[in-house]
Design a protein around this motif. Sequence first.
Motif, mmCIF file in Angstrom:
data_model
loop_
_atom_site.group_PDB
_atom_site.id
_atom_site.type_symbol
_atom_site.label_atom_id
_atom_site.label_comp_id
_atom_site.label_asym_id
_atom_site.label_seq_id
_atom_site.Cartn_x
_atom_site.Cartn_y
_atom_site.Cartn_z
ATOM 1 N N PHE A 160 -3.977 1.113 3.349
ATOM 2 C CA PHE A 160 -3.865 2.183 2.363
ATOM 3 C C PHE A 160 -2.413 2.282 1.930
ATOM 4 O O PHE A 160 -1.503 2.088 2.733
ATOM 5 C CB PHE A 160 -4.248 3.536 2.978
ATOM 6 N N ASN A 161 -2.225 2.627 0.656
ATOM 7 C CA ASN A 161 -0.918 3.049 0.207
ATOM 8 C C ASN A 161 -1.066 4.433 -0.393
ATOM 9 O O ASN A 161 -2.167 4.827 -0.801
ATOM 10 C CB ASN A 161 -0.337 2.070 -0.827
ATOM 11 N N ALA A 162 0.044 5.144 -0.438
ATOM 12 C CA ALA A 162 0.010 6.544 -0.849
ATOM 13 C C ALA A 162 0.559 6.722 -2.265
ATOM 14 O O ALA A 162 0.982 7.809 -2.643
ATOM 15 C CB ALA A 162 0.826 7.386 0.136
ATOM 16 N N LEU A 189 -4.354 7.503 -4.110
ATOM 17 C CA LEU A 189 -4.779 6.814 -2.893
ATOM 18 C C LEU A 189 -5.121 5.382 -3.277
ATOM 19 O O LEU A 189 -5.988 5.143 -4.118
ATOM 20 C CB LEU A 189 -5.982 7.524 -2.281
ATOM 21 N N TYR A 190 -4.405 4.443 -2.664
ATOM 22 C CA TYR A 190 -4.538 3.013 -2.974
ATOM 23 C C TYR A 190 -5.276 2.374 -1.813
ATOM 24 O O TYR A 190 -4.802 2.399 -0.677
ATOM 25 C CB TYR A 190 -3.133 2.464 -3.120
ATOM 26 N N ALA A 191 -6.462 1.827 -2.106
ATOM 27 C CA ALA A 191 -7.179 1.075 -1.083
ATOM 28 C C ALA A 191 -7.003 -0.411 -1.354
ATOM 29 O O ALA A 191 -7.402 -0.911 -2.406
ATOM 30 C CB ALA A 191 -8.660 1.449 -1.091
ATOM 31 N N PHE A 193 -1.363 -10.738 -6.731
ATOM 32 C CA PHE A 193 -1.034 -12.058 -6.151
ATOM 33 C C PHE A 193 0.191 -11.879 -5.275
ATOM 34 O O PHE A 193 1.300 -11.748 -5.780
ATOM 35 C CB PHE A 193 -0.784 -13.081 -7.261
ATOM 36 N N LYS A 194 -0.030 -11.859 -3.954
ATOM 37 C CA LYS A 194 1.054 -11.463 -3.041
ATOM 38 C C LYS A 194 2.009 -12.601 -2.695
ATOM 39 O O LYS A 194 3.173 -12.369 -2.382
ATOM 40 C CB LYS A 194 0.453 -10.925 -1.737
ATOM 41 N N ARG A 195 1.516 -13.836 -2.731
ATOM 42 C CA ARG A 195 2.384 -14.955 -2.320
ATOM 43 C C ARG A 195 3.316 -15.364 -3.458
ATOM 44 O O ARG A 195 2.981 -15.232 -4.630
ATOM 45 C CB ARG A 195 1.532 -16.149 -1.898
ATOM 46 N N PHE A 202 0.824 4.538 -6.501
ATOM 47 C CA PHE A 202 0.360 3.457 -7.368
ATOM 48 C C PHE A 202 0.913 2.122 -6.869
ATOM 49 O O PHE A 202 2.074 2.035 -6.464
ATOM 50 C CB PHE A 202 0.871 3.662 -8.789
ATOM 51 N N GLY A 203 0.103 1.083 -6.920
ATOM 52 C CA GLY A 203 0.553 -0.250 -6.530
ATOM 53 C C GLY A 203 1.335 -0.921 -7.641
ATOM 54 O O GLY A 203 1.144 -0.633 -8.821
ATOM 55 N N ASP A 204 2.203 -1.811 -7.234
ATOM 56 C CA ASP A 204 3.009 -2.570 -8.186
ATOM 57 C C ASP A 204 2.814 -4.043 -7.825
ATOM 58 O O ASP A 204 3.089 -4.396 -6.677
ATOM 59 C CB ASP A 204 4.468 -2.138 -8.020
ATOM 60 N N PRO A 205 2.279 -4.878 -8.682
ATOM 61 C CA PRO A 205 2.136 -4.787 -10.139
ATOM 62 C C PRO A 205 0.764 -4.362 -10.661
ATOM 63 O O PRO A 205 0.554 -4.390 -11.879
ATOM 64 C CB PRO A 205 2.424 -6.223 -10.586
ATOM 65 N N GLU A 206 -0.169 -3.920 -9.806
ATOM 66 C CA GLU A 206 -1.505 -3.595 -10.318
ATOM 67 C C GLU A 206 -1.493 -2.449 -11.335
ATOM 68 O O GLU A 206 -2.296 -2.440 -12.283
ATOM 69 C CB GLU A 206 -2.440 -3.209 -9.165
ATOM 70 N N THR A 207 -0.593 -1.479 -11.128
ATOM 71 C CA THR A 207 -0.518 -0.339 -12.056
ATOM 72 C C THR A 207 -0.299 -0.796 -13.496
ATOM 73 O O THR A 207 -0.834 -0.209 -14.432
ATOM 74 C CB THR A 207 0.638 0.587 -11.626
HETATM 75 N N1 GLY Z 1 0.890 -4.632 -4.951
HETATM 76 C C1 GLY Z 1 1.019 -4.235 -3.609
HETATM 77 C C2 GLY Z 1 1.605 -2.923 -3.408
HETATM 78 O O1 GLY Z 1 1.930 -2.213 -4.329
HETATM 79 O O2 GLY Z 1 1.764 -2.550 -2.258
#
Ligand code: GLY
Length: 417
Positions: free
Chosen positions: A274-276, A258-260, A203-205, A278-283
Amino acid sequence: MKVLVIGGGAREHALCRSLSLDSDVSALYCAPGNAGIAEVAELRPVDALDGGAVAALATELQAELVVVGPEAPLVAGVADAVRAAGIPVFGPSAEAAQLEGSKAFAKDVMAAAGVPTARSYVCTTPEEVDEALDAFGAPYVVKDDGLAAGKGVVVTEDLAAARAHALGCDRVVIEEYLDGPEVSLFAITDGVTVVPLQPAQDFKRALDGDEGPNTGGMGAYSPLPWADPKLVDEVMELVLQPTVDELRRRGTPFSGLLYAGLAITSRGTRVIEFNARFGDPETQVVLARLRTPLAGVLLGAAKGTLDAVPPLVWREDAAVTVVIASHNYPETPRTGDPIEGLAEVAAEDGPDAYVLHAGTRHEGDAVVSAGGRVLSVTATGSDLAQAREKAYKAVARIRLDGSQHRTDIAAKAAEGR
Ligand code: GLY
Ligand code: AMP
């Protein structure tokens, strides 16, 4: 195995928590860490952007695996420095991390690999900007080419605001607006073999109902009951494997996470970014559901032996995380406020609900806020409704003056909407 984790946010706390529960891990260090990570790992001070310093620390600690959490050290070449010191490292080279570090580079890789994404123009002059904005029309999507800690993207109906953001960037990517829900899908790769994790939604907003400014992420949940069960296979085939293959073909293999970031549009699945790492907070929610011990998987990616790692095993449980942010986040967050209620959560809600620390530090015996996103309260349950209830029960015990959190994380999905 002795493991050193670089970083100090809730993502690194989640990584350290999982690693601390792994019987293969004999010693766990985190640099620089935070007040919460100190409970599961030994903290070491380090400038996380200084590859030489990180490699020297890893050598001193006799680390057998270094895990680099955030994007900035990756783009700065910290993984390269550790690898050059002969220590296995989970995280891509600086060159491969350009997949996150430059939106234009990512678009080029996607075009070469045939990966579906928004049509876009890379612009460097006001004339090009105007032409691109005009070509796509509203809503306008304007992205700073470089790393901007989640603040480089403006999505707006307002032409003047879109133009102003574009003119404030050296190089800007202007692209077609993608509708539809967003999904984050992570994959662990050694540059050849690709192992997808479970999808999550972020949830980005800042505010309930997806109102307010973009943030680093205010909460997340997994699994996604509304998603097509074939989604992971489809993204593997259309996005993840072709991207990894293309980077290998270019002589800059991507190993690490690799984060899609995907949009599920009416015309099919498209990559937003893409992110290189782990995502935060999804991890926080993805690792809460992973049953397979983590260290061996990360080491397999670091050493190029991921094909020998057995298939990942997942819990049936659902997981929800709610971010508690400081007063005035994301503009100019206030820090230094005492945080209370952490011991109550540990005593009353554990082990299914727990607090992962983001921006916190010790001040004497007290734990105080030290950043915009302060805590990530995570819970598991038999379904999303139960995980949500446990997470919010724990959130209610935390006292942090002026703090804010969203009250609708995973609400729609839990109701089957
Ligand atoms: N949750 C978004 C990011 O880690 O870029
Ligand atoms: P990014 O940093 O590229 O992930 O962008 C941040 C957020 O902006 C994304 O999570 C989306 O919510 C939104 N966004 C980015 N690109 C697009 C697009 N092409 N269409 C619609 N929304 C977008």
